[in-house]
Scaffold this active site. Structure first.
Site, short mmCIF file in Angstrom:
data_model
loop_
_atom_site.label_atom_id
_atom_site.label_comp_id
_atom_site.label_asym_id
_atom_site.label_seq_id
_atom_site.Cartn_x
_atom_site.Cartn_y
_atom_site.Cartn_z
N GLU A 1 0.84 -1.19 -0.07
CA GLU A 1 -0.02 0.23 0.13
C GLU A 1 1.05 1.66 0.35
OE1 GLU A 1 -2.83 -1.10 3.78
OE2 GLU A 1 -3.44 -2.43 2.17
N GLU B 1 -6.90 -10.16 -0.77
CA GLU B 1 -7.42 -9.40 0.53
C GLU B 1 -8.56 -9.44 -0.08
OE1 GLU B 1 -6.14 -6.38 2.88
OE2 GLU B 1 -4.03 -7.48 2.59
O1 G3I Z 1 -4.79 -7.15 19.93
C1 G3I Z 1 -5.10 -6.03 20.55
C2 G3I Z 1 -5.85 -6.44 22.15
O2 G3I Z 1 -4.95 -6.72 22.63
C3 G3I Z 1 -6.49 -5.06 21.95
O3 G3I Z 1 -7.29 -4.67 23.63
C4 G3I Z 1 -7.19 -3.83 21.22
C5 G3I Z 1 -7.38 -2.48 21.12
O4 G3I Z 1 -7.12 -1.80 19.60
O5 G3I Z 1 -6.02 -3.72 19.88
C6 G3I Z 1 -6.06 -4.70 19.32
O6 G3I Z 1 -4.98 -4.99 18.02
C7 G3I Z 1 -5.72 -4.73 17.11
C8 G3I Z 1 -5.55 -5.84 15.77
O7 G3I Z 1 -6.15 -5.25 14.86
C9 G3I Z 1 -6.08 -7.13 16.24
O8 G3I Z 1 -7.61 -7.32 16.08
C10 G3I Z 1 -4.79 -3.43 16.48
O9 G3I Z 1 -5.74 -2.40 17.05
C11 G3I Z 1 -5.65 -2.61 15.13
O10 G3I Z 1 -4.58 -2.19 14.84
C12 G3I Z 1 -5.11 -4.40 14.25
O11 G3I Z 1 -5.67 -3.90 13.00
C13 G3I Z 1 -5.22 -4.89 12.13
C14 G3I Z 1 -4.84 -3.94 10.88
O12 G3I Z 1 -4.56 -4.47 9.68
C15 G3I Z 1 -3.33 -2.86 11.58
O13 G3I Z 1 -2.44 -3.30 11.31
C16 G3I Z 1 -6.19 -5.35 11.27
O14 G3I Z 1 -6.43 -6.93 11.92
C17 G3I Z 1 -5.96 -6.25 9.90
O15 G3I Z 1 -7.13 -6.89 9.18
C18 G3I Z 1 -5.57 -5.34 8.85
O16 G3I Z 1 -5.62 -5.82 7.60
C19 G3I Z 1 -4.92 -4.75 6.67
C20 G3I Z 1 -4.08 -5.40 5.38
O17 G3I Z 1 -2.74 -5.94 6.91
C21 G3I Z 1 -3.35 -4.80 5.00
N1 G3I Z 1 -4.23 -4.37 3.76
C22 G3I Z 1 -5.65 -3.85 4.85
C23 G3I Z 1 -5.80 -4.81 6.37
C24 G3I Z 1 -7.80 -3.68 7.03
O18 G3I Z 1 -6.72 -2.77 7.12
#
Ligand code: G3I
Length: 363
Positions: free
Chosen positions: A165, A274
Site C-alpha cells: 500500500e 484480501e
Molecule cells: O490485539 C489488540 C487487543 O489486545 C487490543 O485490546 C485492541 C484495542 O484496539 O487492539 C488489538 O489489536 C488490533 C488488531 O488489529 C487485532 O484485532 C489493533 O489495534 C488493530 O490495529 C489491528 O488492525 C489490523 C490492521 O490491519 C492494522 O494492522 C487488522 O486486524 C487487519 O485486518 C488489518 O489488515 C490490513 C492488511 O494488513 C493490509 N491491507 C488492509 C487490511 C485492512 O486494514
C-alpha cells in the site's frame, strides 16, 4: 410421526430450493453437512490457491476456527502476526513465536503460507515511529529487519508481500504519510525488494495494493509503479490485490480483468489476497443482500480463474465472527462463512466457480 415426516419434507424442499445456494446469516447448524465441499478439494487439482488470513486469538482459542481452515484452505496469511509491531515490540527483541505457531499449523496441514507485509506505513511499533531516525540509521534498521524476518521464515513462506500500500489513497502518487518514504525517499521500495531477495532468493516477492478495483487513478499509479520496478530489474514476481469491497460500490469485472491482464503481460503473477464484501448498507432483505454478495465474490474469482497468471484467491478472514470490518466500518457480514461457521451463499458461489474451472480444465 406426522410431525417427523413433515420435517423431512421441509428439509427435502430446502435441498431442492437451495441446492448450491443456501443459508442465512444467523443460521442454525447446517442440516446438510455432506454438501459442504472443502474449497481446497476443488482448488488443489487445478493447482490453485484458495486462502484466508488467520487471526491469532481465535487460532489459539477456538478449535472450530482452525478445523475450518485446515478443511477448506490450502493457503494462509497471518493477519497481523508478521507485521513489524508484532515482530519487534522493541528494537532489540524479535518475537516471531506467534507467527511460528501459525506456520507450524500450516505445515501440519499441508497449507502454503504468504508472509508480510514487510514494509508498510501502518502497524509500526511506537518506538520506531517516535525515535526520529535519520536516513542512515533507518537504512541500517531496514536491512537488519528484512534480513532477520525473511531468513527466519525462509523455506516456510513461499511468497512475501514485501511492500504494501505505497500508493496514496487518492492515487495521486506515492503516499507521503509513510515513515519509509519520509526517511528514505521513493527508493525504499526497490531497496526492500533487493534486501528480501538477498535474504531468500527462492521466495516469490510481491508488491501489494488495495483499492485499485474502484479507484481508477490508484489503479493507474499502481500499474506505473510496478511497471517501473519491472523495467528497472527489481526482483519482483507479482502483484497482490486487495479487494475490500462495499457491495454498494463494487467493481467492474471487465476492468478487473483488463487490470490483471496487463500485469500478466509484464510477466508477473497476480494474486487476490484480501477480499471481503460489506453488505450492511445495501437495501433489501438479508437473503437478497447475501445473494448480491455471493455474486460479487463469484465475479472476482471467475476473473482470476480466467487468467493463467492469477494463481490465488484469498479472503481476509473467512468467518463473519472474526473480521477487521466490524471494528473499522461497524457490524457487517462480509465473509463466505457466517458467525456460526456455516456456509453462506458466497461460499456456494466460490464452489460453483471452482467446479466450473475444473470441469473446463482451463487452468
Ligand atoms: O490485539 C489488540 C487487543 O489486545 C487490543 O485490546 C485492541 C484495542 O484496539 O487492539 C488489538 O489489536 C488490533 C488488531 O488489529 C487485532 O484485532 C489493533 O489495534 C488493530 O490495529 C489491528 O488492525 C489490523 C490492521 O490491519 C492494522 O494492522 C487488522 O486486524 C487487519 O485486518 C488489518 O489488515 C490490513 C492488511 O494488513 C493490509 N491491507 C488492509 C487490511 C485492512 O486494514
Amino acid at each position: 410421526m406426522l410431525i417427523h415426516r413433515s420435517r423431512w419434507l421441509i428439509v427435502l424442499f430446502m435441498i431442492i430450493v437451495f441446492s448450491g445456494c443456501s443459508t442465512n446469516v444467523t443460521s442454525t447448524p447446517n442440516p446438510f453437512p455432506e454438501t459442504v465441499i472443502p474449497l481446497r478439494e476443488l482448488a488443489d487439482p487445478i493447482n490453485f490457491y484458495v486462502g484466508t488470513s488467520v487471526r491469532y486469538r481465535p487460532f489459539v482459542d477456538e478449535p472450530m476456527y482452525t478445523q475450518m481452515i485446515a478443511e477448506h484452505y490450502n493457503l494462509i496469511m497471518p493477519e497481523n502476526m508478521m507485521k513489524l509491531d508484532a515482530l519487534y515490540p522493541d528494537p532489540d527483541t524479535f518475537t516471531p513465536e506467534r507467527a511460528d505457531a501459525i506456520l507450524a499449523f500450516a505445515e501440519e496441514n499441508d497449507i502454503a503460507v504468504r508472509g508480510g507485509p514487510i514494509i508498510w506505513h501502518n502497524a509500526l511499533p511506537e518506538w520506531l515511529v517516535d525515535n526520529g531516525m535519520d536516513r542512515d540509521s533507518m537504512l541500517v534498521f531496514m536491512e537488519t529487519y528484512i534480513n532477520t524476518v525473511v531468513e527466519h521464515f525462509q523455506g516456510r513462506v513461499y511468497a512475501w508481500d514485501v511492500v504494501n500500500e505505497a500508493i496514496s489513497p487518492s492515487g495521486s502518487g506515492l503516499r507521503t504519510d509513510s515513515i519509509w518514504m519520509q526517511t528514505l525517499g521513493e527508493d525504499y521500495i526497490a531497496l526492500a525488494f533487493q534486501l528480501a531477495h538477498e535474504a531468500d532468493p527462492d521466495a516469490l516477492l510481491f508488491y501489494s495494493e488495495g483499492g485499485t478495483h474502484f479507484e481508477r487513478a490508484k489503479a493507474e499509479s499502481t500499474y506505473q509503479l510496478v511497471r517501473g520496478l519491472v523495467e528497472d530489474g527489481v526482483p519482483l514476481d507479482g502483484i497482490s490485490l486487495h479487494l475490500h469491497v462495499d457491495a454498494r460500490n463494487s467493481f467492474d469485472a471487465e476492468f478487473l480483468y483488463d487490470e490483471m491482464q496487463r500485469y500478466a503481460e509484464l510477466g508477473l503473477l497476480i494474486e487476490i489476497t484480501e477480499m471481503d464484501v460489506r453488505i450492511s448498507r445495501l437495501s433489501g432483505s438479508m437473503e437478497e443482500r447475501l445473494n448480491i454478495q455471493a455474486g460479487i465474490y463469484q465475479e472476482a474469482l471467475d476473473v482470476c480463474l480466467q487468467i493463467t497468471a492469477c494463481t490465488t484467491f484469498a479472503t481476509w478472514g473467512f468467518t463473519d465472527q472474526h473480521s477487521w470490518i466490524d471494528a473499522r466500518f461497524g457490524e457487517d457480514d462480509p465473509l463466505p462463512f457466517d458467525s456460526n461457521y456455516q456456509p453462506k451463499p458466497a461460499y456456494y458461489a466460490l464452489v460453483q466457480s471452482l467446479q466450473t474451472a475444473s470441469q473446463n480444465q482451463n487452468r
